[in-house]
Design an enzyme around this catalytic site. Structure first.
Site, short mmCIF file in Angstrom:
data_model
loop_
_atom_site.label_atom_id
_atom_site.label_comp_id
_atom_site.label_asym_id
_atom_site.label_seq_id
_atom_site.Cartn_x
_atom_site.Cartn_y
_atom_site.Cartn_z
N GLU A 126 39.92 1.28 15.69
CA GLU A 126 39.08 2.44 15.44
C GLU A 126 37.67 1.97 15.07
OE1 GLU A 126 39.96 4.85 11.95
OE2 GLU A 126 39.73 6.62 13.20
N ASN A 145 33.37 11.97 6.28
CA ASN A 145 32.86 12.52 7.54
C ASN A 145 32.77 14.05 7.57
OD1 ASN A 145 35.64 12.65 7.59
ND2 ASN A 145 35.83 12.10 9.74
N LYS A 151 38.97 14.54 -5.16
CA LYS A 151 38.03 13.42 -5.25
C LYS A 151 37.37 13.22 -3.89
CE LYS A 151 38.60 9.03 -4.68
NZ LYS A 151 37.35 8.91 -3.90
N GLU A 154 47.68 19.75 8.32
CA GLU A 154 46.70 20.62 7.69
C GLU A 154 46.45 21.77 8.68
OE1 GLU A 154 43.65 17.51 6.44
OE2 GLU A 154 44.36 18.24 4.51
N GLY A 178 41.78 9.65 5.15
CA GLY A 178 41.04 8.38 5.12
C GLY A 178 41.67 7.37 6.05
N SER A 179 41.47 6.11 5.72
CA SER A 179 41.90 5.05 6.63
C SER A 179 43.38 4.69 6.44
CB SER A 179 41.04 3.81 6.38
OG SER A 179 41.25 3.37 5.06
N VAL A 180 43.94 4.02 7.41
CA VAL A 180 45.35 3.62 7.35
C VAL A 180 45.63 2.70 6.16
CG1 VAL A 180 47.22 2.41 8.57
CG2 VAL A 180 45.75 4.01 9.81
N PRO A 181 44.83 1.65 5.93
CA PRO A 181 45.15 0.77 4.79
C PRO A 181 45.15 1.50 3.45
CG PRO A 181 43.44 -0.23 6.17
CD PRO A 181 43.68 1.14 6.71
N THR A 182 44.18 2.39 3.23
CA THR A 182 44.15 3.14 1.96
C THR A 182 45.32 4.12 1.91
OG1 THR A 182 41.75 2.96 2.03
CG2 THR A 182 42.66 4.42 0.39
N GLU A 219 46.42 12.04 6.31
CA GLU A 219 45.64 12.27 7.54
C GLU A 219 44.83 11.01 7.77
OE1 GLU A 219 45.90 14.69 9.51
OE2 GLU A 219 46.62 16.40 8.37
N CYS A 234 38.06 11.22 13.10
CA CYS A 234 39.36 10.54 13.19
C CYS A 234 40.09 10.85 14.50
CB CYS A 234 40.22 10.94 12.03
SG CYS A 234 40.30 12.72 11.86
N1 LIG Z 1 43.05 11.95 9.99
C1 LIG Z 1 42.01 12.50 9.43
O1 LIG Z 1 42.01 13.69 9.20
C2 LIG Z 1 40.80 11.68 9.10
C3 LIG Z 1 40.86 10.32 8.94
N2 LIG Z 1 39.76 9.60 8.60
C4 LIG Z 1 39.83 8.14 8.47
O2 LIG Z 1 39.07 7.74 7.35
C5 LIG Z 1 38.37 6.54 7.57
C6 LIG Z 1 36.94 6.63 7.12
O3 LIG Z 1 36.87 7.15 5.85
P1 LIG Z 1 36.70 6.22 4.58
O4 LIG Z 1 36.18 7.10 3.52
O5 LIG Z 1 35.97 4.98 4.93
O6 LIG Z 1 38.23 5.83 4.31
P2 LIG Z 1 38.85 5.14 3.04
O7 LIG Z 1 40.30 5.04 3.31
O8 LIG Z 1 38.11 3.95 2.65
O9 LIG Z 1 38.59 6.19 1.87
C7 LIG Z 1 39.12 7.48 1.88
C8 LIG Z 1 39.18 8.00 0.46
O10 LIG Z 1 40.12 7.26 -0.28
C9 LIG Z 1 39.53 6.80 -1.51
N3 LIG Z 1 40.18 5.56 -1.89
C10 LIG Z 1 39.83 4.29 -1.58
N4 LIG Z 1 40.70 3.41 -2.11
C11 LIG Z 1 41.62 4.13 -2.78
C12 LIG Z 1 42.77 3.79 -3.55
N5 LIG Z 1 43.16 2.54 -3.73
N6 LIG Z 1 43.50 4.79 -4.08
C13 LIG Z 1 43.15 6.08 -3.91
N7 LIG Z 1 42.06 6.46 -3.20
C14 LIG Z 1 41.30 5.50 -2.65
C15 LIG Z 1 38.08 6.69 -1.15
O11 LIG Z 1 37.28 6.66 -2.31
C16 LIG Z 1 37.86 7.90 -0.30
O12 LIG Z 1 37.72 9.06 -1.09
C17 LIG Z 1 38.49 6.27 9.04
O13 LIG Z 1 39.28 5.14 9.23
C18 LIG Z 1 39.18 7.49 9.63
O14 LIG Z 1 40.11 7.19 10.58
C19 LIG Z 1 38.59 10.22 8.37
C20 LIG Z 1 38.48 11.57 8.51
C21 LIG Z 1 39.58 12.39 8.92
C1 LIG Z 2 36.58 19.09 12.99
N1 LIG Z 2 37.16 18.08 13.85
C2 LIG Z 2 38.29 18.64 14.54
C3 LIG Z 2 36.19 17.66 14.83
C4 LIG Z 2 37.56 16.89 13.09
C5 LIG Z 2 38.48 17.15 11.94
C6 LIG Z 2 39.18 15.92 11.45
C7 LIG Z 2 38.35 15.00 10.66
O1 LIG Z 2 38.19 15.27 9.45
O2 LIG Z 2 37.85 14.00 11.21
#
Ligand SMILES: NC(=O)C1=CN([C@@H]2O[C@H](COP(=O)(O)OP(=O)(O)OC[C@H]3O[C@@H](n4cnc5c(N)ncnc54)[C@H](O)[C@@H]3O)[C@@H](O)[C@H]2O)C=CC1
Ligand SMILES: C[N+](C)(C)CCCC(=O)O
Length: 498
Positions: free
Chosen positions: A395, A161, A184, A472, A236-240, A258, A292
């Site tokens: 989410e 994102n 990565k 962060e 990324g996501s909670v499960p990952t 995060e 997120c």
């Molecule tokens: N708290 C935060 O700052 C943010 C959280 N998110 C969360 O991320 C999610 C969306 O992003 P996605 O890319 O779909 O999430 P995702 O968890 O599927 O992937 C995130 C990253 O992890 C990598 N990955 C996947 N499986 C892995 C494994 N087994 N080991 C190591 N790395 C692995 C992916 O290739 C990607 O680079 C949403 O659920 C959102 O809540 C997204 C942006 C900001």
């Molecule tokens: C930039 N902001 C604050 C809108 C989002 C930053 C967190 C994220 O990576 O989703």
């Protein structure tokens, strides 16, 4: 370089990995995956995942850079980081356009994202020379001191994102502390991290300080298992996130997570209504709702429900959807077709469970023929929501706002906190005592009072509960990219018990 590029025209052939100070193409290309341009549905490039050999090379490259970088003074590191920030500022428009083409968000937002990225590097450049330990006097003239030392090779794993911004949020504090990084990106957004790598190189970091390895889960797994990696910072996501923590536990790597959220935004009847409405839109519709920390559970005090909903719907209907590279566009395309289908699935499930769609929530087909294959969803406002509905609990990561009525402060706090997530929260009220009381009682890493989704780089960002840990941005992030060494100095004789 990308100043004039338009939607539907770019094809990228260059290698997207970077280590040892140069772009690298993996030898084995058989697992290549197509990367799509969200605005058109067209193939933009191939993402060739890195395997064991490539990951190992990148990590070794990072380690050799770490040995040099960590010996520089903070001031020397700062000078190079400031130069990187300057170059990003200079090339901001081109980088923003490339980000739009890869991610689908509007150019207006992408420009802000790139600004936040250089600001983050500038901010940590400012902190680098201030890092210091403590001096502690002990009896008899003896003393101890602490040294703030880097961790070594840090891994950053990003979501799709905020591709460029996430890479900056992770690398800037890491570099300020003297670490090296292997980053990565998400396999869906491989394009801009390598631009950051080239900029760091141009600014003068040692070869190998910032490396990019492309790939998905397998490549991520290799990074989390590698014995030379000291820390993993994951977005990324909670499960990952849970998997990353589990893998990192095997060799006791430090971890920052995060993760996702389902943040509450509480709007009291004494709010300034116009601002509350604007805040609710900012809390839900940035980056097509793929944020997120979005405030997707909008709790509205019953007395103002009617005027609030009217105004929110009016403004939501006015959001201009379309070609994300046009200045006037306010909402672009979702990241992928499967993701778009998932978001639409959440909306139809919400209707089945009794929610009412007040506007949007449908696939949107822009009139421009080149955009027909894009992944557009009209921004959606859901009314008649209840706390037990899926759209309120999970989410969605799309442009979907759920509106929930409430009566009292006590009740709304209990409902707002009734979630396993805890990334962010918000409150609109003119009553300052209430605002701070609510902020104190919300279980979340951030609480916005009378605004939403403003995250200046000076301010720590991160989650409570299952939204993760570590932070962060802000000064505190230094704690997550460094370790303290205590040095104890004896000035007298050794008093031995033996
Ligand atoms: N708290 C935060 O700052 C943010 C959280 N998110 C969360 O991320 C999610 C969306 O992003 P996605 O890319 O779909 O999430 P995702 O968890 O599927 O992937 C995130 C990253 O992890 C990598 N990955 C996947 N499986 C892995 C494994 N087994 N080991 C190591 N790395 C692995 C992916 O290739 C990607 O680079 C949403 O659920 C959102 O809540 C997204 C942006 C900001
Ligand atoms: C930039 N902001 C604050 C809108 C989002 C930053 C967190 C994220 O990576 O989703």
């Amino acid at each position: 370089a990308f100043h004039n590029v338009s939607t539907g025209s770019l094809v990228v052939k260059e290698a997207l990995n970077f280590w040892g100070g140069a772009r690298v193409q993996p030898k084995d290309t058989k697992n290549a995956e197509p990367v799509y341009e969200p605005a058109t549905g067209r193939v933009l490039c191939d993402m060739i995942p890195c395997g064991e050999v490539e990951v190992d090379e990148a990590i070794k490259s990072a380690h050799s850079a770490y040995l040099k970088w960590s010996k520089l003074s903070g001031l020397e590191r700062a000078r190079i980081m400031l130069e990187a920030a300057r170059i990003i500022r200079e090339r901001r428009d081109g980088i923003a356009r490339l980000e739009v083409i890869n991610n689908g968000k509007s150019i207006t937002e992408a420009e802000v994202d790139i600004d936040v990225a250089w600001q983050c590097i500038e901010y940590y450049a400012g902190i680098a020379p201030t890092l210091a330990g403590q001096h502690i006097q002990l009896p008899g003239g003896s003393f101890a001191y602490t040294r703030r030392e880097p961790l070594g090779v840090c891994v950053g794993i990003g979501a799709w994102n905020y591709p460029f911004q996430i890479a900056a949020w992770k690398s800037a504090p890491a570099f300020a502390c003297g670490n090296a990084m292997v980053f990565k990106p998400s396999p869906m957004t491989p394009l801009t991290a390598v631009i950051l790598a080239e900029i760091y190189k141009e600014a003068g970091v040692p070869d190998g300080l910032f490396n990019v390895v492309q790939g998905g889960a397998e490549t991520g797994t290799l990074l989390c298992h590698h014995p030379m990696v000291a820390k993993v910072s994951f977005t990324g996501s909670v499960p990952t996130g849970k998997k990353v923590m589990e893998m990192s536990a095997k060799s006791v790597k430090q971890v920052t997570l995060e993760l996702g959220g389902k943040s509450p935004l509480i709007i009291f009847k004494d709010c300034e209504l116009e601002n509350a409405v604007k805040g609710a839109l900012m809390a839900n519709f940035l980056t097509q709702g793929e944020v997120c920390c979005n405030g997707t559970r909008v709790f509205v005090q019953r007395e103002i429900m009617k005027p609030f909903v009217e105004e929110v719907v009016k403004r939501t209907k006015a959001i201009v959807i379309g070609d994300p590279l046009l200045e006037g566009t306010r909402m672009g395309a979702l990241i992928s077709k499967p993701h778009m289908e998932k978001v639409l699935g959440f909306i139809s499930q919400a209707q089945q469970q009794g929610a009412k769609v007040l506007c949007g929530g449908e696939p949107y087909v822009p009139s421009d023929p080149k955009l027909k294959g894009g992944y557009y969803v009209s921004p959606c406002v859901l009314d008649n929501c209840r706390d037990d509905m899926t759209c309120v609990k999970e989410e969605i990561f799309g442009p979907v706002m759920s509106i929930l009525p409430f009566d009292t402060e006590e009740e709304v706090l209990q409902r707002a906190n009734n979630t396993t997530f805890g990334l962010a929260s918000g409150v609109f009220t003119r009553d300052i005592a209430r605002a701070h009381r609510v902020a104190e009682n919300l279980q979340a890493g951030t609480c916005f009072i009378n605004n939403y989704n403003v995250s200046p780089v000076e301010v720590p960002f991160g989650g409570y509960k299952m939204s993760g840990f570590g932070r962060e941005n802000g000064v505190v992030t230094i704690e997550y990219y460094s370790q303290l060494k205590t040095v104890v100095v004896e000035m007298g004789d050794v008093e031995s018990l033996f």
